[in-house]
Scaffold this motif. Structure first.
Motif, PDB file in Angstrom:
ATOM      1  N   GLN A 135       0.828  -1.203   0.000  1.00 57.61           N
ATOM      2  CA  GLN A 135       0.000   0.000   0.000  1.00 57.61           C
ATOM      3  C   GLN A 135       0.863   1.254   0.000  1.00 57.61           C
ATOM      4  O   GLN A 135       0.606   2.187  -0.770  1.00 57.61           O
ATOM      5  CB  GLN A 135      -0.921  -0.016   1.220  1.00 57.61           C
ATOM      6  CG  GLN A 135      -1.773   1.230   1.345  1.00 57.61           C
ATOM      7  CD  GLN A 135      -2.887   1.065   2.350  1.00 57.61           C
ATOM      8  OE1 GLN A 135      -3.748   0.197   2.204  1.00 57.61           O
ATOM      9  NE2 GLN A 135      -2.890   1.897   3.387  1.00 57.61           N
ATOM     10  N   PHE A 191      -4.880   6.325  -0.119  1.00 58.24           N
ATOM     11  CA  PHE A 191      -4.048   5.709   0.915  1.00 58.24           C
ATOM     12  C   PHE A 191      -2.924   6.582   1.466  1.00 58.24           C
ATOM     13  O   PHE A 191      -2.426   6.319   2.559  1.00 58.24           O
ATOM     14  CB  PHE A 191      -3.414   4.425   0.367  1.00 58.24           C
ATOM     15  CG  PHE A 191      -4.401   3.373  -0.058  1.00 58.24           C
ATOM     16  CD1 PHE A 191      -5.609   3.217   0.600  1.00 58.24           C
ATOM     17  CD2 PHE A 191      -4.117   2.526  -1.116  1.00 58.24           C
ATOM     18  CE1 PHE A 191      -6.515   2.242   0.211  1.00 58.24           C
ATOM     19  CE2 PHE A 191      -5.005   1.539  -1.510  1.00 58.24           C
ATOM     20  CZ  PHE A 191      -6.212   1.395  -0.847  1.00 58.24           C
ATOM     21  N   PHE A 235      -7.296   1.823   8.409  1.00 57.36           N
ATOM     22  CA  PHE A 235      -6.820   0.769   7.518  1.00 57.36           C
ATOM     23  C   PHE A 235      -6.396  -0.496   8.270  1.00 57.36           C
ATOM     24  O   PHE A 235      -6.091  -1.510   7.645  1.00 57.36           O
ATOM     25  CB  PHE A 235      -5.603   1.256   6.715  1.00 57.36           C
ATOM     26  CG  PHE A 235      -5.863   2.449   5.839  1.00 57.36           C
ATOM     27  CD1 PHE A 235      -7.059   2.582   5.151  1.00 57.36           C
ATOM     28  CD2 PHE A 235      -4.904   3.436   5.699  1.00 57.36           C
ATOM     29  CE1 PHE A 235      -7.292   3.683   4.328  1.00 57.36           C
ATOM     30  CE2 PHE A 235      -5.132   4.534   4.878  1.00 57.36           C
ATOM     31  CZ  PHE A 235      -6.329   4.660   4.205  1.00 57.36           C
ATOM     32  N   ARG A 250      -8.119  -4.074   7.643  1.00 55.89           N
ATOM     33  CA  ARG A 250      -7.851  -4.618   6.317  1.00 55.89           C
ATOM     34  C   ARG A 250      -6.395  -5.061   6.179  1.00 55.89           C
ATOM     35  O   ARG A 250      -6.110  -6.118   5.615  1.00 55.89           O
ATOM     36  CB  ARG A 250      -8.176  -3.579   5.230  1.00 55.89           C
ATOM     37  CG  ARG A 250      -7.705  -3.992   3.841  1.00 55.89           C
ATOM     38  CD  ARG A 250      -8.225  -3.062   2.766  1.00 55.89           C
ATOM     39  NE  ARG A 250      -7.875  -1.685   2.969  1.00 55.89           N
ATOM     40  CZ  ARG A 250      -6.684  -1.156   2.667  1.00 55.89           C
ATOM     41  NH1 ARG A 250      -5.714  -1.909   2.175  1.00 55.89           N
ATOM     42  NH2 ARG A 250      -6.452   0.136   2.859  1.00 55.89           N
TER      43      ARG A 250
END
Length: 223
Positions: A136, A178, A216, A219
């Motif tokens: 990410q 992100f 986040f 996840r």
């Protein structure tokens, strides 16, 4: 011309973990593409995987070389299709693929809908606890497609860009979602990108409603 390697998988049971179809095998020869992806490919958790907006997953092959450099002691693990992707190519990356792009692939038409959002299952299956956050943060996420036109195709048929429908690259979408601090203007820009998935539109809309970025952690780490 970009010729993809093609992969499908079926749901398997794993000890001490939820069922998954992340383990894929390469398909040689022709394959049918349905509104929900490649014939014979399965998804275990339909809330987060699969469906019309997430019918196919594409992960650039060049990212594996970078990962092998990051984890030299684990380099045998970082080869397609370790991330459960359906398509893998050289030359197509988050920088040169855009939200809404429509590609001809054999008889089919497929459209880019969103970046892939890395999840904790990658950490588990590749036995690397910081893998998802690394993907990410680095922007090496890959992306997903919806099927605009069904038909037959194969790995020896190239992905040909037909139309570019937005000015938001997959890399920019990753950065907006992100990496950036809260930015209403960028969220509206992403929501207005032609072809963006319903789930990503909802996520950006909920940020505007709640005036904050979602956590986040669940996840990325399963917590």
């Amino acid at each position: 011309m970009h010729y993809p390697d093609v992969y499908i998988g079926t749901i398997e049971q794993y000890p001490d973990f939820s069922p998954s179809a992340i383990a894929k095998r390469q398909v040689d020869g022709g394959i049918a593409v349905t509104p929900f992806g490649l014939e014979g490919d399965q998804q275990a958790e339909k809330s987060y995987h699969g469906g019309a907006d997430r019918a196919l997953c594409h992960f650039p092959r060049e990212h594996y070389a970078w990962l092998r450099q990051q984890f030299p002691e684990e380099e045998d693990r970082f080869h397609p299709p370790a991330f459960g992707e359906n398509l893998s190519t050289l030359g197509m990356t988050e920088d040169n693929v855009f939200i809404g792009d429509i590609f001809r692939w054999g008889e089919t038409l497929i459209q880019v809908t969103q970046p892939r959002a890395p999840c904790y299952k990658l950490n588990h299956f590749l036995d690397c606890q910081n893998l998802s956050p690394l993907l990410q943060q680095s922007g090496r996420c890959g992306w997903l497609y919806r099927v605009v036109g069904t038909g037959k195709t194969s790995g020896d048929r190239p992905l040909e860009l037909l139309t570019r429908n937005s000015e938001v690259s997959v890399a920019e979408a990753i950065s907006i979602a992100f990496h950036m601090p809260f930015d209403e203007e960028q969220y509206r820009r992403l929501m207005s990108a032609a072809g963006i998935s319903a789930s990503w539109s909802k996520t950006m809309q909920m940020r505007l409603v709640n005036r904050k970025i979602e956590d986040f952690g669940r996840r990325l780490f399963g917590k």
